[in-house]
Design a protein around this motif. Structure first.
Motif, PDB file in Angstrom:
ATOM      1  N   THR A  14       0.568  -1.589  -0.307  1.00  0.00           N
ATOM      2  CA  THR A  14       0.095   0.264   0.140  1.00  0.00           C
ATOM      3  C   THR A  14       0.954   1.233   0.684  1.00  0.00           C
ATOM      4  O   THR A  14       0.416   2.487  -0.345  1.00  0.00           O
ATOM      5  CB  THR A  14      -0.830  -0.333   1.460  1.00  0.00           C
TER       6      THR A  14
ATOM      7  N   ALA B 298       1.989   1.699  -3.172  1.00  0.00           N
ATOM      8  CA  ALA B 298       1.590   2.479  -4.692  1.00  0.00           C
ATOM      9  C   ALA B 298       1.160   3.944  -4.765  1.00  0.00           C
ATOM     10  O   ALA B 298       1.095   4.860  -4.936  1.00  0.00           O
ATOM     11  CB  ALA B 298      -0.107   1.304  -4.560  1.00  0.00           C
ATOM     12  N   ASP B 299       1.170   4.361  -3.132  1.00  0.00           N
ATOM     13  CA  ASP B 299       0.838   5.140  -2.491  1.00  0.00           C
ATOM     14  C   ASP B 299       1.649   6.000  -3.195  1.00  0.00           C
ATOM     15  O   ASP B 299       1.382   6.948  -3.889  1.00  0.00           O
ATOM     16  CB  ASP B 299       0.264   5.764  -1.677  1.00  0.00           C
TER      17      ASP B 299
ATOM     18  N   LEU C 268       1.439   6.696  -6.870  1.00  0.00           N
ATOM     19  CA  LEU C 268       0.672   7.867  -6.916  1.00  0.00           C
ATOM     20  C   LEU C 268       0.782   9.031  -7.453  1.00  0.00           C
ATOM     21  O   LEU C 268       0.841   9.834  -8.003  1.00  0.00           O
ATOM     22  CB  LEU C 268      -0.822   7.483  -6.440  1.00  0.00           C
ATOM     23  N   ARG C 269       1.173   9.380  -6.244  1.00  0.00           N
ATOM     24  CA  ARG C 269       1.723  10.607  -5.810  1.00  0.00           C
ATOM     25  C   ARG C 269       2.942  11.202  -6.777  1.00  0.00           C
ATOM     26  O   ARG C 269       3.136  12.162  -7.325  1.00  0.00           O
ATOM     27  CB  ARG C 269       2.395  10.596  -4.215  1.00  0.00           C
TER      28      ARG C 269
ATOM     29  N   LYS D 123       1.547  11.624 -10.435  1.00  0.00           N
ATOM     30  CA  LYS D 123       0.956  13.436 -10.507  1.00  0.00           C
ATOM     31  C   LYS D 123       1.403  13.957 -10.969  1.00  0.00           C
ATOM     32  O   LYS D 123       1.528  14.961 -11.213  1.00  0.00           O
ATOM     33  CB  LYS D 123      -0.129  12.441  -9.287  1.00  0.00           C
TER      34      LYS D 123
ATOM     35  N   LEU E 203      -1.649  -0.503  -8.021  1.00  0.00           N
ATOM     36  CA  LEU E 203      -1.036   0.200  -8.630  1.00  0.00           C
ATOM     37  C   LEU E 203      -2.744   0.823  -9.990  1.00  0.00           C
ATOM     38  O   LEU E 203      -3.040   1.933 -10.028  1.00  0.00           O
ATOM     39  CB  LEU E 203       0.155  -0.064  -9.723  1.00  0.00           C
TER      40      LEU E 203
ATOM     41  N   GLU F  28      -5.857   0.085  -9.717  1.00  0.00           N
ATOM     42  CA  GLU F  28      -7.141   0.073  -8.706  1.00  0.00           C
ATOM     43  C   GLU F  28      -6.934   1.861  -8.791  1.00  0.00           C
ATOM     44  O   GLU F  28      -7.794   1.932  -8.261  1.00  0.00           O
ATOM     45  CB  GLU F  28      -6.772  -0.086  -7.334  1.00  0.00           C
ATOM     46  N   ARG F  29      -5.172   2.335  -8.773  1.00  0.00           N
ATOM     47  CA  ARG F  29      -4.960   3.944  -8.494  1.00  0.00           C
ATOM     48  C   ARG F  29      -4.953   4.115  -9.391  1.00  0.00           C
ATOM     49  O   ARG F  29      -4.344   5.818  -9.787  1.00  0.00           O
ATOM     50  CB  ARG F  29      -4.239   3.833  -7.768  1.00  0.00           C
TER      51      ARG F  29
END
Length: 812
Positions: free
Chosen positions: A734, A737-738, A741-742, A745, A772, A774-775
């Motif tokens: 997790t 993956a977070d 994502l950060r 972006k 990944l 899912e995001r």
């Protein structure tokens, strides 16, 4: 010649020599009433075909649609040429030589059904002959010296064909037409059984009978196969397997098992419908299949894992051995499955043995008996290892060798010839030719002179068979790797340009090359060890020394070769250097040290499971850490797994690479969903240097300290180890993956490449790409190569190709 007849020349590139392609062309042309000729040439298989336009169009369509099983057409060039008057039939012409060929050598493939039927037909002249083959099966790569693929260029050149084999070889309608390894008991290779002194104790079929009897009695044999030797014993005999482990110096690492058929495989493991084609197909790698409770395999075959590596026979010799072994088994141990350990014929960390004398010398203390034959193996090749991911059905390679090499990886663009020399562990090398990257078989760990010699062999062989010379050689950044000395020697003797690429950026380029991705991408490179750069590290300031990477979030642009380290795992020390890699309890104590916990039970921490076994060394460790004596910093994801495994008491000392992480993964309670289990904090934080400089050029950290602290609290609260192991995996996935994502972006990049040995962890292999996705991110994973260091040489070569293309703005 009819007035409307036309003539065309077709030049076929690809895997089209030594696979029965010319007789296939002959039969197709004959069926369609066409005349002309076909022959092997440097540019491929050249076909001149003449007849009515409709028949020529049918010929072109069926050429690709009905090609032989082992053929692999890459390109077909078509040219209209002048018709030839008076030509009445189609013929097969002699091969022509020359430089600059566009031909692929076929990998070695398993015995085909037709040859297998002959092998067990008592009326056939090849009954139980261990070297039966045809154009649809048998050895290719391992017996080939060079191209064109004709008998004189193979190790079969020293076996003149008998009249019966010669007739098959010369008959275009026979499936053995120009089958270069064609042989029979009269004219072909022979087998014999020798003791440790080299004295022959049996020949031919009697050798196979005696070998089966020795294995039944618990003996250990060195058996010469297709790409080298195997060490073999009865996989249901606990004492035999333990003795093999002792002699091979391999106490715990799983051993591969060969079984005669799918029914036996199903009796020993859970074989899925996706795994069956791999087990019984033309390649027949080792396939990791789930264990069956109560299966009659020796417990010591695979003690640390919930799967067993199975493979089916892929040579006639294997089939004959199982026929003899199975017959004895039916007489003496009814209802017991026939299963033989088939592990690489080497001692720990050495290359697989190739020749008879070499095996007799190197394996003398490992084997009781030796099965030899006199067909020379020119290129040593280990068995390939793969698994099918249960959730997706995708294939993941753990080792790519027999059956796949030398098939190329196709790149996004064509470029100059570059050689990637590979890393130190799980080494391969790669040579590019145009838009194709030829990745070698698994070479082993570059830690001894034997593997170095193997590396030299394959580097020379690839250059010979591909007829190319590298313009650039790319090595790992580590100054002390043997591949670095290889690069330096090549620069001195060949005057070739050399450059270095950091280990984890090579991982990134490898997975991007496999996916033919061009442009920017994020990469999560997760492994055990990779020599880093001079990026500032926590507590080390801007004058930092080289650090050891292993848990990296990278930004890589394959167009511009922009490389940026965006973030990494929180660093901790390796007390004792290499000793910490072998003894994970040191890593656990180092992580505790980072949390200001020096003694067992201090600051509310749980008791340390390695006391009292390592009490004296553990008491001494704080002094080493305090004085920073041989305590290199690392951001390694693999070492974090090791630390957690030791903290839970699962593995305190490792006997093979990855053992601690394997035991940690196995300990998980997988019934807990990822979202529910992800309860440990694992977010991004700024490093001291980032805060001090207030710049984005200094990487962030993934806060694995807080994750470890939360894990300790769970231990102190008495949470079961299975739950903690699951929470660790889920929280780290997790957090990664977070983080991705950060940065996605921030940099406007959606693709996230995943590479490194940690991606062989089944939980990570399945759940990290899903997290990944899912995001809204686009995960890129390895499909043709392993995610471990076996892919590094491809990344080096792909990087080098692009570097040469950009040479004007990116000088070497």
């Amino acid at each position: 010649m009819a007035s409307a007849d036309i003539r065309r020349r077709l030049t076929v590139n690809g895997q089209v020599q030594g696979v029965g392609f010319r007789p296939f062309v002959f039969r197709l042309a004959d069926e369609l009433g066409l005349c002309g000729a076909v022959h092997n040439a440097p540019e491929g298989v050249v076909i001149e075909v003449q007849g009515q336009p409709r028949a020529l169009d049918q010929f072109a369509k069926r050429l690709e649609a009905e090609q032989p099983p082992l053929a692999r057409i890459l390109r077909v060039g078509v040219q209209d040429i002048a018709a030839i008057s008076g030509e009445e039939c189609f013929s097969i012409r002699k091969s022509s030589g020359g430089a600059g060929h566009q031909v692929l050598i076929s990998p070695d493939v398993a015995t085909c059904p037709e040859c297998l039927a002959e092998l067990f037909d008592k009326t056939n002249r090849r009954f139980l002959y261990p070297f039966t083959n045809c154009t649809n099966c048998g050895p290719r790569y391992t017996i080939t010296r060079g191209l064109p693929y004709d008998r004189p260029n193979t190790s079969m050149g020293c076996f003149p064909l008998c009249p019966d084999c010669q007739r098959e070889y010369e008959n275009p309608r026979d499936r053995r037409f120009h089958a270069q390894p064609n042989a029979c008991p009269v004219c072909g290779p022979k087998v014999w059984l020798s003791d440790r002194s080299g004295t022959v104790v049996a020949r031919r079929d009697e050798a196979m009978r005696k070998l089966a009897a020795i294995l039944m009695q618990g003996g250990i044999a060195a058996v010469k196969g297709l790409g080298g030797f195997h060490l073999v014993c009865d996989a249901t005999n606990q004492e035999a397997v333990r003795e093999l482990r002792r002699r091979k110096r391999r106490p715990h690492k799983p051993l591969a098992v060969m079984v005669p058929n799918l029914d036996t495989a199903r009796a020993l493991a859970r074989v899925t419908k996706e795994e069956e084609p791999w087990l019984s197909g033309m390649v027949r790698p080792i396939v990791l299949c789930g264990k069956v409770r109560g299966a009659p395999l020796a417990e010591s075959v695979a003690p640390d894992v919930d799967h067993v590596g199975l493979m089916l026979p892929y040579t006639p010799l294997h089939h004959v051995l199982f026929q003899r072994f199975g017959r004895l088994l039916a007489q003496e141990r009814q209802n017991m499955p026939a299963a033989l350990v088939m592990t690489s014929g080497n001692l720990s960390d050495e290359p697989i043995c190739l020749g008879n004398r070499e095996a007799l010398s190197r394996l003398n203390e490992a084997a009781d008996i030796f099965l030899f034959h006199n067909r020379d193996i020119l290129i040593r090749v280990d068995d390939s290892v793969l698994r099918v991911l249960p959730q997706t059905g995708e294939t993941q390679f753990l080792r790519r060798a027999r059956g796949f090499v030398p098939q190329p990886v196709f790149l996004a663009a064509s470029g100059p010839c570059v050689m990637g020399l590979g890393p130190e562990l799980k080494c391969t090398l790669t040579l590019t030719k145009g838009d194709q990257a030829f990745v070698s078989q698994h070479l082993g760990d570059m830690e001894n002179i034997e593997t170095l010699g193997f590396h030299h062999e394959i580097a020379e062989h690839f250059q010979d068979i591909l007829e190319v010379q590298p313009e650039l050689v790319v090595r790992d950044l580590h100054p002390n790797y043997l591949t670095t000395s290889v690069a330096q020697e090549m620069a001195r003797t060949s005057n070739v340009a050399i450059c270095a690429l950091q280990h984890h950026f090579a991982h990134a380029h490898a997975v991007l090359a496999e996916n033919r991705h061009q442009g920017p991408a994020l990469c999560l490179a997760l492994d055990g060890t990779g020599f880093g750069t001079t990026q500032p590290s926590v507590g080390m300031g801007l004058g930092a020394n080289w650090s050891i990477w292993g848990g990296e979030c990278l930004l890589v642009d394959t167009d511009t070769l922009r490389h940026e380290r965006l973030a990494h795992f929180a660093e901790f020390n390796l007390p004792g250097g290499e000793a910490a890699v072998r003894e994970p309890w040191r890593l656990a104590q180092s992580m505790l040290w980072e949390l200001d916990i020096e003694r067992s039970g201090q600051n509310g921490s749980p008791p340390w499971p390695w006391l009292p076994e390592f009490e004296q060394a553990s008491a001494f460790l704080p002094q080493i850490l305090r004085k920073n004596l041989n305590c290199p910093l690392t951001s390694s994801c693999g070492r974090l797994f090791d630390a957690v495994s030791a903290m839970l008491g699962l593995c305190l000392r490792m006997t093979y690479e990855g053992q601690a992480a394997i035991l940690l993964e196995r300990a998980q309670d997988l019934s807990i969903p990822l979202a529910e289990a992800a309860m440990y904090p694992c977010g991004l934080i700024k490093t001291d240097a980032t805060a001090r400089l207030e710049t984005n050029l200094v990487p962030r950290q993934l806060d694995t300290y807080s994750l470890f602290r939360a894990l300790l609290d769970d231990m102190a609260a008495g949470t079961p180890a299975a739950v903690i192991a699951r929470r660790f995996h889920a929280s780290l996935i997790t957090g990664l993956a977070d983080m991705a994502l950060r940065f996605s972006k921030k940099h406007g990049v959606a693709h996230v490449a995943l590479s490194g040995g940690v991606m062989q962890n089944l939980t990570f292999a399945q759940e990290l790409p899903a997290a990944l996705a899912e995001r809204g991110l686009l995960p890129l994973t390895h499909k043709q190569l392993p995610p471990n260091d076996g892919c590094i040489s491809l990344g080096q070569a792909a990087y080098g190709q692009r570097l040469l293309t950009l040479r004007g703005s990116c000088p070497l």
